[in-house]
Design an enzyme around this catalytic site. Structure first.
Site, PDB file in Angstrom:
ATOM      1  N   CYS A 114      21.977 -20.554 100.838  1.00  0.00           N
ATOM      2  CA  CYS A 114      20.603 -20.567 100.314  1.00  0.00           C
ATOM      3  C   CYS A 114      19.592 -19.937 101.269  1.00  0.00           C
ATOM      4  CB  CYS A 114      20.194 -21.987  99.950  1.00  0.00           C
ATOM      5  SG  CYS A 114      21.268 -22.668  98.672  1.00  0.00           S
ATOM      6  N   HIS A 259      12.747 -21.555  98.547  1.00  0.00           N
ATOM      7  CA  HIS A 259      14.059 -21.573  97.910  1.00  0.00           C
ATOM      8  C   HIS A 259      14.013 -22.584  96.759  1.00  0.00           C
ATOM      9  CE1 HIS A 259      18.208 -21.908  97.097  1.00  0.00           C
ATOM     10  NE2 HIS A 259      18.327 -23.114  97.606  1.00  0.00           N
ATOM     11  N   ASN A 289      19.472 -23.257  90.510  1.00  0.00           N
ATOM     12  CA  ASN A 289      19.554 -22.774  91.890  1.00  0.00           C
ATOM     13  C   ASN A 289      20.426 -21.520  91.911  1.00  0.00           C
ATOM     14  OD1 ASN A 289      20.101 -22.337  94.593  1.00  0.00           O
ATOM     15  ND2 ASN A 289      20.517 -24.473  95.081  1.00  0.00           N
TER      16      ASN A 289
END
Ligand SMILES: CC(C)(COP(=O)(O)OP(=O)(O)OC[C@H]1O[C@@H](n2cnc3c(N)ncnc32)[C@H](O)[C@@H]1OP(=O)(O)O)[C@@H](O)C(=O)NCCC(=O)NCCS
Length: 332
Positions: A114, A259, A289
């Site tokens: 990430c 993020h 995500n």
């Protein structure tokens, strides 16, 4: 040394929309549970077999290059961040270079999950500042859907992730005021097994067995509570660090592009930073995500919506598997 800047951002998501109700048909979960815990309403999955991270990256890259006012032939370096490469090796950067028709252009894969996009931007920033490369294509692209376990065992992870790609063209800043002002990177392997895929791995003899497959060790495993705790501590910390280095305070920030792991994490981070909700960019509700792709998708959509204009001061922060985390400040 001339500062570097993101000259253009682009993105691409597959056309197949998968709602929470669609997932509830596959495993014991519900729209209510998913929305309450994560803020996710739907995500995108690749439409058919054979579409890899490098394929999603093609339209995202072309969009970023065009918006930067450059041409494909101007790209002299590719950095590709992904935790879901098309194949174990070679890297998706090499596959993308070939698909874009860029023979001989160096291609580097970054494995920082990430935080992969910000880590990759930091490498591009260094290359541009030193003059080693002029137009670095930085990509974050993921195909998660083919690697999730849509059963009761895998439901905690499976509901969170989606497929998508984002890209940025990094080059010399247009003037002395603009560009990437600060960049902070961190990692702590003490949390490595809180979010990981156990198999196949080079340390196992043999690397993969039928028993491992039966146990689902080829699917991601997550200690959700630990990830949540770390993310809500480290993201504000690294954001403060990046602002300090850039000589800015939270009041100077026009746009926060975090993020997108979980809406609750981002709301908590914004509250801790004392940042008004309207300055935060969210896309987790629509895409879930998308790991290395979340921040460049956020930049690309913000630009298209007119939220990102010359002079906009942008704060970015990411946290993910590794653990890795990163923060950056730039003036667009
Ligand atoms: C994953 C996360 C949403 C889970 O929320 P939580 O409040 O910690 O929930 P818990 O893990 O305590 O689980 C609560 C219950 O829901 C169940 N559950 C787990 N996934 C579920 C799902 N998809 N649908 C329905 N129920 C689910 C659990 O089995 C548990 O049941 P139990 O109480 O009977 O044991 C949360 O921990 C989180 O967001 N963590 C960070 C994850 C993340 O951001 N990962 C990516 C980082 S880059």
């Amino acid at each position: 040394m001339r500062r570097s800047a993101i000259l253009g951002a682009g993105h691409y998501v597959p056309t197949k929309v998968v709602t929470n109700d669609d997932l509830a048909k596959l495993m014991p979960t519900s729209d209510e549970w998913i929305q309450q815990r994560s803020g996710i309403k739907e995500r995108r999955f690749i439409e058919e077999d054979g579409i890899g991270a490098s394929d999603l990256a093609i339209p995202a890259s072309k969009m970023a290059i065009e918006r930067a006012g450059r041409e494909l032939k101007d790209v002299d370096m590719i950095i590709f961040a992904t935790l879901s490469p098309d194949v174990t090796f070679p890297g998706s950067g090499c596959l993308l270079a070939n698909k874009l028709g860029l023979p001989g252009v160096p291609a580097l894969d970054v494995r920082n999950q990430c935080s992969g996009f910000l880590y990759s931007i930091s490498v591009a920033d260094a290359f541009v500042k030193t003059g080693a490369y002029k137009n670095v294509l930085v990509v974050g692209s993921e195909v998660h859907s083919t690697g999730l376990e849509f059963t009761a065992r895998g439901r905690d992870v499976a509901v969170l992730f989606g497929d998508g790609a984002g890209a940025a063209l990094v080059g010399a800043a247009p003037d002395d005021e603009r560009g990437i002002l600060s960049m902070k990177l961190h990692a702590d392997g003490a949390g490595a097994y809180d979010l990981w895929i156990p198999a196949p791995g080079s340390r196992n003899i043999p690397r993969i067995t039928h028993e491992m497959l039966d146990q689902g060790l080829h699917y991601p495993k997550m200690n959700g509570k630990s990830v949540f705790r770390w993310a809500t501590e480290k993201m504000p910390e690294v954001a403060e660090e990046a602002m300090r280095e850039a000589g800015m305070t939270i009041d100077d920030v026009d746009l926060f592009v975090p993020h997108q792991a979980n809406m609750r994490i981002n709301q908590y981070v914004a509250m801790k930073l004392n940042l008004p909700q309207e300055k935060i960019v969210h896309n987790i509700d629509r895409y879930g995500n998308t790991t290395a792709a979340t921040i460049p998708i956020g930049l690309s959509e913000s630009w298209a919506e007119g939220r990102l204009k010359p002079g906009t001061r942008v704060l970015m922060a990411a946290f993910g598997s590794g653990y890795t985390w990163a923060g950056a400040v730039m003036k667009w």
